[in-house]
Design a protein around this motif. Structure first.
Motif, PDB file in Angstrom:
ATOM      1  N   PRO B 297      18.877 -49.397  49.169  1.00  0.00           N
ATOM      2  CA  PRO B 297      19.167 -48.351  50.161  1.00  0.00           C
ATOM      3  C   PRO B 297      20.559 -47.735  50.059  1.00  0.00           C
ATOM      4  CG  PRO B 297      18.822 -50.504  51.213  1.00  0.00           C
ATOM      5  CD  PRO B 297      18.439 -50.651  49.787  1.00  0.00           C
ATOM      6  N   ASN B 298      21.532 -48.484  49.548  1.00  0.00           N
ATOM      7  CA  ASN B 298      22.900 -47.934  49.489  1.00  0.00           C
ATOM      8  C   ASN B 298      23.242 -47.294  48.149  1.00  0.00           C
ATOM      9  OD1 ASN B 298      24.073 -48.713  52.175  1.00  0.00           O
ATOM     10  ND2 ASN B 298      23.317 -50.692  51.470  1.00  0.00           N
ATOM     11  N   SER B 299      22.230 -47.185  47.269  1.00  0.00           N
ATOM     12  CA  SER B 299      22.559 -46.683  45.925  1.00  0.00           C
ATOM     13  C   SER B 299      23.069 -45.247  45.959  1.00  0.00           C
ATOM     14  CB  SER B 299      21.354 -46.820  44.992  1.00  0.00           C
ATOM     15  OG  SER B 299      20.308 -46.000  45.442  1.00  0.00           O
ATOM     16  N   GLY B 300      22.671 -44.486  46.973  1.00  0.00           N
ATOM     17  CA  GLY B 300      23.156 -43.106  47.098  1.00  0.00           C
ATOM     18  C   GLY B 300      24.663 -43.029  47.294  1.00  0.00           C
ATOM     19  N   LEU B 301      25.254 -44.144  47.720  1.00  0.00           N
ATOM     20  CA  LEU B 301      26.698 -44.142  47.970  1.00  0.00           C
ATOM     21  C   LEU B 301      27.496 -44.595  46.760  1.00  0.00           C
ATOM     22  CD1 LEU B 301      26.437 -45.664  51.509  1.00  0.00           C
ATOM     23  CD2 LEU B 301      27.337 -43.402  50.971  1.00  0.00           C
ATOM     24  N   SER B 302      26.787 -44.905  45.668  1.00  0.00           N
ATOM     25  CA  SER B 302      27.527 -45.472  44.544  1.00  0.00           C
ATOM     26  C   SER B 302      28.453 -44.455  43.870  1.00  0.00           C
ATOM     27  CB  SER B 302      26.582 -46.131  43.535  1.00  0.00           C
ATOM     28  OG  SER B 302      25.591 -45.243  43.121  1.00  0.00           O
ATOM     29  N   VAL B 303      28.031 -43.191  43.785  1.00  0.00           N
ATOM     30  CA  VAL B 303      28.913 -42.199  43.144  1.00  0.00           C
ATOM     31  C   VAL B 303      30.195 -41.980  43.969  1.00  0.00           C
ATOM     32  CG1 VAL B 303      29.129 -39.817  42.291  1.00  0.00           C
ATOM     33  CG2 VAL B 303      27.062 -41.132  41.795  1.00  0.00           C
ATOM     34  N   PRO B 304      30.083 -41.699  45.289  1.00  0.00           N
ATOM     35  CA  PRO B 304      31.332 -41.578  46.062  1.00  0.00           C
ATOM     36  C   PRO B 304      32.196 -42.842  46.013  1.00  0.00           C
ATOM     37  CG  PRO B 304      29.416 -41.068  47.442  1.00  0.00           C
ATOM     38  CD  PRO B 304      28.899 -41.329  46.078  1.00  0.00           C
ATOM     39  N   THR B 305      31.581 -43.999  46.081  1.00  0.00           N
ATOM     40  CA  THR B 305      32.349 -45.251  46.049  1.00  0.00           C
ATOM     41  C   THR B 305      33.086 -45.397  44.718  1.00  0.00           C
ATOM     42  OG1 THR B 305      30.742 -46.292  47.511  1.00  0.00           O
ATOM     43  CG2 THR B 305      32.155 -47.773  46.230  1.00  0.00           C
ATOM     44  N   TYR B 306      32.343 -45.099  43.645  1.00  0.00           N
ATOM     45  CA  TYR B 306      32.926 -45.192  42.305  1.00  0.00           C
ATOM     46  C   TYR B 306      34.125 -44.250  42.160  1.00  0.00           C
ATOM     47  CZ  TYR B 306      33.200 -44.856  37.188  1.00  0.00           C
ATOM     48  OH  TYR B 306      33.636 -44.849  35.885  1.00  0.00           O
ATOM     49  N   TYR B 307      34.005 -43.039  42.720  1.00  0.00           N
ATOM     50  CA  TYR B 307      35.097 -42.071  42.550  1.00  0.00           C
ATOM     51  C   TYR B 307      36.290 -42.327  43.458  1.00  0.00           C
ATOM     52  CZ  TYR B 307      33.106 -40.029  38.586  1.00  0.00           C
ATOM     53  OH  TYR B 307      32.671 -39.888  37.298  1.00  0.00           O
ATOM     54  N   VAL B 308      36.283 -43.477  44.131  1.00  0.00           N
ATOM     55  CA  VAL B 308      37.512 -44.002  44.730  1.00  0.00           C
ATOM     56  C   VAL B 308      37.994 -45.200  43.900  1.00  0.00           C
ATOM     57  CG1 VAL B 308      38.532 -45.128  46.728  1.00  0.00           C
ATOM     58  CG2 VAL B 308      36.963 -43.215  47.039  1.00  0.00           C
ATOM     59  N   VAL B 309      37.087 -46.147  43.657  1.00  0.00           N
ATOM     60  CA  VAL B 309      37.471 -47.382  42.967  1.00  0.00           C
ATOM     61  C   VAL B 309      38.015 -47.085  41.563  1.00  0.00           C
ATOM     62  CG1 VAL B 309      36.631 -49.577  42.020  1.00  0.00           C
ATOM     63  CG2 VAL B 309      35.841 -48.814  44.273  1.00  0.00           C
ATOM     64  N   ALA B 310      37.248 -46.312  40.779  1.00  0.00           N
ATOM     65  CA  ALA B 310      37.661 -46.073  39.388  1.00  0.00           C
ATOM     66  C   ALA B 310      38.974 -45.284  39.299  1.00  0.00           C
ATOM     67  CB  ALA B 310      36.530 -45.406  38.605  1.00  0.00           C
ATOM     68  N   MET B 418      29.061 -33.116  36.757  1.00  0.00           N
ATOM     69  CA  MET B 418      29.242 -34.041  35.636  1.00  0.00           C
ATOM     70  C   MET B 418      29.152 -35.485  36.141  1.00  0.00           C
ATOM     71  SD  MET B 418      29.990 -33.992  32.329  1.00  0.00           S
ATOM     72  CE  MET B 418      31.140 -32.759  31.711  1.00  0.00           C
ATOM     73  N   TYR B 419      29.810 -35.784  37.250  1.00  0.00           N
ATOM     74  CA  TYR B 419      29.825 -37.152  37.775  1.00  0.00           C
ATOM     75  C   TYR B 419      28.400 -37.620  38.108  1.00  0.00           C
ATOM     76  CZ  TYR B 419      34.893 -36.454  38.488  1.00  0.00           C
ATOM     77  OH  TYR B 419      36.223 -36.209  38.324  1.00  0.00           O
ATOM     78  N   LEU B 420      27.555 -36.682  38.545  1.00  0.00           N
ATOM     79  CA  LEU B 420      26.214 -37.070  38.974  1.00  0.00           C
ATOM     80  C   LEU B 420      25.305 -37.472  37.805  1.00  0.00           C
ATOM     81  CD1 LEU B 420      25.655 -34.524  41.869  1.00  0.00           C
ATOM     82  CD2 LEU B 420      26.075 -36.981  42.073  1.00  0.00           C
ATOM     83  N   SER B 421      25.729 -37.190  36.570  1.00  0.00           N
ATOM     84  CA  SER B 421      24.894 -37.632  35.446  1.00  0.00           C
ATOM     85  C   SER B 421      24.941 -39.154  35.294  1.00  0.00           C
ATOM     86  CB  SER B 421      25.282 -36.917  34.143  1.00  0.00           C
ATOM     87  OG  SER B 421      26.575 -37.263  33.768  1.00  0.00           O
ATOM     88  N   ASP B 422      25.839 -39.805  36.029  1.00  0.00           N
ATOM     89  CA  ASP B 422      25.917 -41.270  35.997  1.00  0.00           C
ATOM     90  C   ASP B 422      25.346 -41.912  37.256  1.00  0.00           C
ATOM     91  OD1 ASP B 422      27.149 -41.329  33.483  1.00  0.00           O
ATOM     92  OD2 ASP B 422      29.119 -41.004  34.363  1.00  0.00           O
ATOM     93  N   VAL B 423      24.553 -41.131  38.005  1.00  0.00           N
ATOM     94  CA  VAL B 423      24.095 -41.601  39.318  1.00  0.00           C
ATOM     95  C   VAL B 423      23.287 -42.905  39.247  1.00  0.00           C
ATOM     96  CG1 VAL B 423      22.069 -40.075  39.295  1.00  0.00           C
ATOM     97  CG2 VAL B 423      23.022 -40.815  41.487  1.00  0.00           C
ATOM     98  N   TYR B 424      22.546 -43.133  38.148  1.00  0.00           N
ATOM     99  CA  TYR B 424      21.720 -44.347  38.060  1.00  0.00           C
ATOM    100  C   TYR B 424      22.427 -45.517  37.378  1.00  0.00           C
ATOM    101  CZ  TYR B 424      18.056 -40.898  39.009  1.00  0.00           C
ATOM    102  OH  TYR B 424      17.311 -39.891  39.540  1.00  0.00           O
ATOM    103  N   THR B 425      23.565 -45.257  36.793  1.00  0.00           N
ATOM    104  CA  THR B 425      24.248 -46.323  36.046  1.00  0.00           C
ATOM    105  C   THR B 425      25.423 -46.936  36.814  1.00  0.00           C
ATOM    106  OG1 THR B 425      25.456 -44.552  34.902  1.00  0.00           O
ATOM    107  CG2 THR B 425      23.625 -45.581  33.714  1.00  0.00           C
ATOM    108  N   ILE B 426      26.057 -46.120  37.664  1.00  0.00           N
ATOM    109  CA  ILE B 426      27.299 -46.528  38.328  1.00  0.00           C
ATOM    110  C   ILE B 426      27.155 -47.774  39.205  1.00  0.00           C
ATOM    111  CG2 ILE B 426      28.667 -45.765  40.324  1.00  0.00           C
ATOM    112  CD1 ILE B 426      29.181 -43.157  38.864  1.00  0.00           C
ATOM    113  N   ALA B 427      26.049 -47.860  39.948  1.00  0.00           N
ATOM    114  CA  ALA B 427      25.881 -48.988  40.876  1.00  0.00           C
ATOM    115  C   ALA B 427      25.920 -50.323  40.138  1.00  0.00           C
ATOM    116  CB  ALA B 427      24.571 -48.846  41.644  1.00  0.00           C
TER     117      ALA B 427
END
Lengths: 95, 484
Positions: B297-310, B418-427
């Protein structure tokens, strides 16, 4: 979230990055867009969630207090832009 | 020889069908003839390669060879190689000759692999298209107008075009799996801590992990067995024994429980990718696996989360580039601050500067809790989703990327797309799990990748499942016409 010219200049200074005056509007636009993306995080209440710093939350390993590296100063300094007698040179700091 | 996998080449070497020197010359020649179309290599290490090939031939003669002995392998230019240029795709390190070898380089050399060269990549591994490289973009061998993905784009394209039998990459948010998918090769990101990060130039230290890009899951198993292992020089390396990943490839997967996350099949997914992935899942059912619907359920938040952590970790890691000890220095600095600012301003490219600034902002006084701490809390939720899923299933499968390879230049002016092309891998990186992308057909003549995600340290399980699929399909055997 929108970052203005002053914000961008402040961030660039904190990051010690020289950026061209002409590029500031683009930075402010793009960084603002990224912060908008990041703002999606606020949709979820996380007040009772423990922050996760790391996938394996092991404590830091300690090593023996023993010299393990050899002195390779010359090899390492071969990459430096400017050295003299084993010291890195930078513009004068103290007047 | 170039259409053979490592496993096949290794047999050829042991049976004396050809020598490592002949094999190495064959690939050096292919790189020289073909790489001008692709731009996969930043440095071709011809002299080192031939010297290592001759050394391997002696070991092969003595009969105690490792499966990698004598096999040319291309290394991503993020791994430090002693006395060989290690640029990380950046002007900042264009003049950097590492004084030491990364652990990955050392271990592969110990196994007898031959260093073919250093591959092109997005600058400091920040990018999903290989367009941020100081050395110019890499082209996708399946369609030279499209990107190979990134950041390990040079490695993926080199294997796809068979100008290298195998290569290495690093994956912080998808940088092995996404280019593997877009180039139609196999790409494995191991569990965080499985492969040493020593000598691998840091981008986001809590996410970075190295792994192989190969023609097959079997080859990935061979390379991972050599790359992985505990290393005291990496403080987050995990002290768990490394199995022989090839020994479990033949296991029967009948009864394997495959979780299908519904969030990975949303509207964002291109229909051609969706149907190829569905077909692959049907193949798994034929092999006796069971498909089970799951939720992340939280996978939709992985891109925003990643673009803070990374970016936060990148801004901290890249503060080491100061124009003093190594790397680029600006001309005529007026004072120390000018030296720092202009060396960094001139030495880093646009995307790297963008991420350093986002990270600096997120970590700056007054914002830390709202950004970095918030992102770390979400990281826990994203990770918990996987833990819950792995109580019910053995592996998770879905598309690696939402689309196939996109046109060069198409997304360069729009970082978010561009960032969204990693939507399934980032989590997977946020959780620290292992994941592999394998070729699963084509959409509009462009490769589609199937992603298999495993539980912590269960690389053997996803490699086994990937190998079983490759025994009954031949997508991984396809080579683009211009390079066949």
């Amino acid at each position: 979230m929108s970052l203005d010219k002053e914000d961008v200049e402040k961030i660039a200074h904190l990051a010690r990055l020289a950026i061209n005056e002409d590029d500031i509007p683009e930075y402010s636009r793009e960084l603002s867009k990224i912060l908008d993306l990041v703002a999606q995080m606020n949709a979820v209440d996380t007040s009772n969630i423990e922050p996760m710093a790391h996938p394996q939350e092991n404590s830091q390993r300690l090593r023996e207090d023993k010299i393990t590296e050899l002195n390779q100063r010359d090899a390492i300094q071969a990459n430096a832009p400017q050295v003299e007698r084993g010291l890195y040179l930078v513009p004068k700091v103290i007047e | 020889m170039h259409n053979k996998t490592i496993a096949e080449l290794s047999t050829g070497l042991k049976d004396k069908q050809f020598s490592s020197e002949e094999l190495t010359r064959h690939f050096l020649d292919r790189v020289k003839r073909l790489d001008h179309k692709l731009n996969c290599f930043i440095t071709l290490t011809e002299d080192v390669a031939l010297e290592q090939a001759k050394r391997s031939d002696k070991i092969l003669q003595n009969g105690d060879a490792h499966p990698l002995t004598g096999i040319p392998v291309a290394q991503k230019d993020i791994f430090c190689t002693k006395n060989i240029k290690t640029s990380c795709g950046s002007k900042m390190l264009d003049n950097f000759y590492s004084p030491y070898d990364a652990t990955v380089i050392e271990k592969m050399s110990d196994a007898g692999a031959v260093l073919l060269g250093k591959t092109n990549m997005d600058e400091f591994a920040m990018g999903s298209s290989n367009e941020t490289s100081f050395y110019g973009p890499v082209k996708n061998p399946w369609d030279l107008h499209t990107v190979p993905g990134g950041s390990s784009g040079g490695s993926a394209a080199a294997v796809a075009a068979r100008i290298a039998p195998a290569a290495t990459g690093t994956d912080t948010g998808g940088s092995i799996r996404q280019p593997a998918a877009l180039c139609g090769v196999t790409g494995l990101k191991p569990t965080y801590g499985r492969v040493s990060r020593y000598g691998m130039i840091a981008f986001a230290s809590s996410l970075d992990q190295a792994g192989p890009l190969t023609q097959s899951a079997e080859d990935a198993a061979i390379i991972l067995s050599a790359m992985a292992g505990f290393d005291t020089r990496d403080s987050t390396s995990t002290d768990i024994a490394v199995p022989d990943y090839t020994s479990t490839l033949a296991n029967n997967i009948s009864g394997l429980k495959i979780g299908i996350p519904k969030e990975y099949f949303s509207n964002a997914l291109e229909s051609g990718v969706q149907s190829a992935v569905q077909d692959a899942l049907k193949e798994y059912e034929k092999l006796g696996a069971k498909l089970i619907d799951i939720e992340l359920p939280n996978s939709g938040l992985s891109v925003p989360t990643y673009y803070v952590v990374a970016p936060a970790e990148c801004s901290s890691n890249l503060s080491r580039f100061d124009g003093v000890r190594y790397g680029y220095r600006c001309d005529n600095p007026a004072n120390l601050e000018d030296l720092y600012k202009r060396s960094r301003g001139e030495g880093f490219g646009q995307e790297v500067k963008r991420r350093i600034m986002i990270g600096t902002y997120a970590l700056s006084a007054g914002y830390y809790d709202a950004y970095y701490l918030k992102a770390q809390r979400l990281r826990r939720l994203i990770s918990n989703d996987f833990s819950a899923a792995f109580k019910k299933v053995d592996v998770i499968m879905g598309p690696t990327t939402p689309t196939t390879a996109f046109k060069i230049g198409e997304k360069t002016n729009d970082p978010i797309t561009m960032y969204l092309s990693d939507v399934y891998t980032i989590a997977v990186n946020l959780a620290g799990l292992p994941g592999i992308s394998i070729p699963a057909g084509f959409s509009d003549n462009k490769p589609v990748g199937l992603q298999l995600i495993g539980n912590y340290f269960e690389e053997a399980k996803i490699l086994n499942a990937a190998h079983q699929y490759q025994l009954v399909t031949n997508w991984h055997r396809q080579i683009p016409d211009a390079f066949s």
